[in-house]
Design an enzyme around this catalytic site. Structure first.
Site, short mmCIF file in Angstrom:
data_model
loop_
_atom_site.label_atom_id
_atom_site.label_comp_id
_atom_site.label_asym_id
_atom_site.label_seq_id
_atom_site.Cartn_x
_atom_site.Cartn_y
_atom_site.Cartn_z
N ASP A 123 0.83 -1.22 0.00
CA ASP A 123 0.00 0.00 0.00
C ASP A 123 0.85 1.26 0.00
O ASP A 123 0.46 2.28 -0.56
CB ASP A 123 -0.96 0.01 1.19
CG ASP A 123 -0.24 -0.14 2.53
OD1 ASP A 123 0.87 -0.70 2.58
OD2 ASP A 123 -0.83 0.28 3.55
N ASP A 143 0.50 8.59 4.74
CA ASP A 143 -0.75 7.92 5.11
C ASP A 143 -0.86 7.99 6.63
O ASP A 143 -0.17 7.26 7.36
CB ASP A 143 -0.73 6.47 4.63
CG ASP A 143 -2.06 5.76 4.86
OD1 ASP A 143 -2.91 6.30 5.60
OD2 ASP A 143 -2.25 4.67 4.31
N THR A 146 -3.33 4.24 11.55
CA THR A 146 -2.92 3.66 12.83
C THR A 146 -1.43 3.87 13.04
O THR A 146 -0.97 4.31 14.10
CB THR A 146 -3.25 2.15 12.85
OG1 THR A 146 -4.64 1.98 12.57
CG2 THR A 146 -2.93 1.56 14.20
#
Length: 274
Positions: A123, A143, A146
């Protein structure tokens, strides 16, 4: 030029807690890297339950029934192509969609300069690739989920590596539960300085540290790629957008853009063996 897809395609981005699903709407502008646009093609997002939900398998299977082709990218160890095939053929009405999986095999030497590609989350590469297709030149893609990643791709489309740091909520939870007498706080930055309450002190030490660390890593990366555009995606992208002094762009579909580029441009090369 406008391209109507010959096959109705569903893109699945399987993360650690849930799958994000999207389809590219008809009438999007079809572009290659040489005639890229800054406009973002329209995606239709399909919401799915988390893996732990008892409705997850049924919801995903019902969604896939309406598509001819599925493109899967997964960072979840226990949700790869074989598991998706099993899920789609279970139940009374099975999906017979063709499945294409994007794996680390896409990371050929000419597409990255990462010393350990076997450990790189696909990703991260796809988000950079997606941002690269939407502009010109190098990109820095963060990104903010988490965990928060900050990655770079040069102007030639070569992935160059990046940073993995604790995400905002991970910091808040770690500090709130890590010492007696402390507690978790809402996301925010203190208005007064120095912070004049325990709540605002914790916010400064978590959200404030998160923003400062993120900016420091981005600025250091930009020293290597001074003309790079900065892109944000992920759940805490808006928080960084509103609290950073840097000029950034936000797009939550960057992984899907990278998957689309792989399908249109990289997969044909893989089939040809180039």
């Amino acid at each position: 030029m406008y391209l109507e897809p010959m096959e109705k395609t569903l893109f699945l981005d399987a993360g650690n807690t849930r799958i994000k699903a999207a389809e590219l709407l008809p009438g999007r502008t079809a572009t290659g890297h040489d005639d890229r646009q800054d406009t973002v093609p329209p995606w239709r997002i399909h919401k799915l339950p988390e893996y732990v939900s008892p409705d997850f398998e049924t919801a995903l299977r019902q969604l896939c029934l309406t598509f001819d082709r599925i493109v899967l990218s997964s960072v979840r160890k226990h949700f790869q192509m074989e598991e998706l095939k099993r899920l789609l053929t279970a139940g009374g009405e099975a999906s017979h969609a063709g499945i294409l999986a994007i794996t680390r095999s896409v990371l050929t030497p000419g597409r990255h300069r990462y010393r350990t590609p076997e450990t790189l989350g696909i990703d991260r590469y796809l988000a950079c690739l997606g941002a690269w297709t939407l502009g010109s030149g190098a990109v820095i893609v963060s990104d903010a989920g988490t965990a928060c990643t900050i990655d770079a791709m040069d102007a030639g489309g070569v992935y160059r590596g990046g940073v993995i740091m604790p995400g905002l909520h991970m910091l808040i939870e770690a500090l709130g539960h890590g010492a007696d007498g402390l507690f978790t706080v809402s996301v925010g930055l203190p208005e007064a300085w120095p912070p004049d309450s325990t709540t605002s002190a914790l916010q400064a030490g978590t959200a404030g540290t998160f923003v400062a660390s993120w900016e420091a890593h981005v600025k250091r990366t930009r020293e290597r790629f001074p003309d790079a555009r900065i892109w944000l995606t992920g759940g805490d992208a808006d928080f960084l957008m509103h609290n950073s002094s840097l000029e950034v762009r936000s797009n939550n579909n960057l992984v899907f853009e990278g998957m689309r580029y792989w399908l249109d441009h990289l997969l044909p090369k893989e089939k040809k063996g180039s």
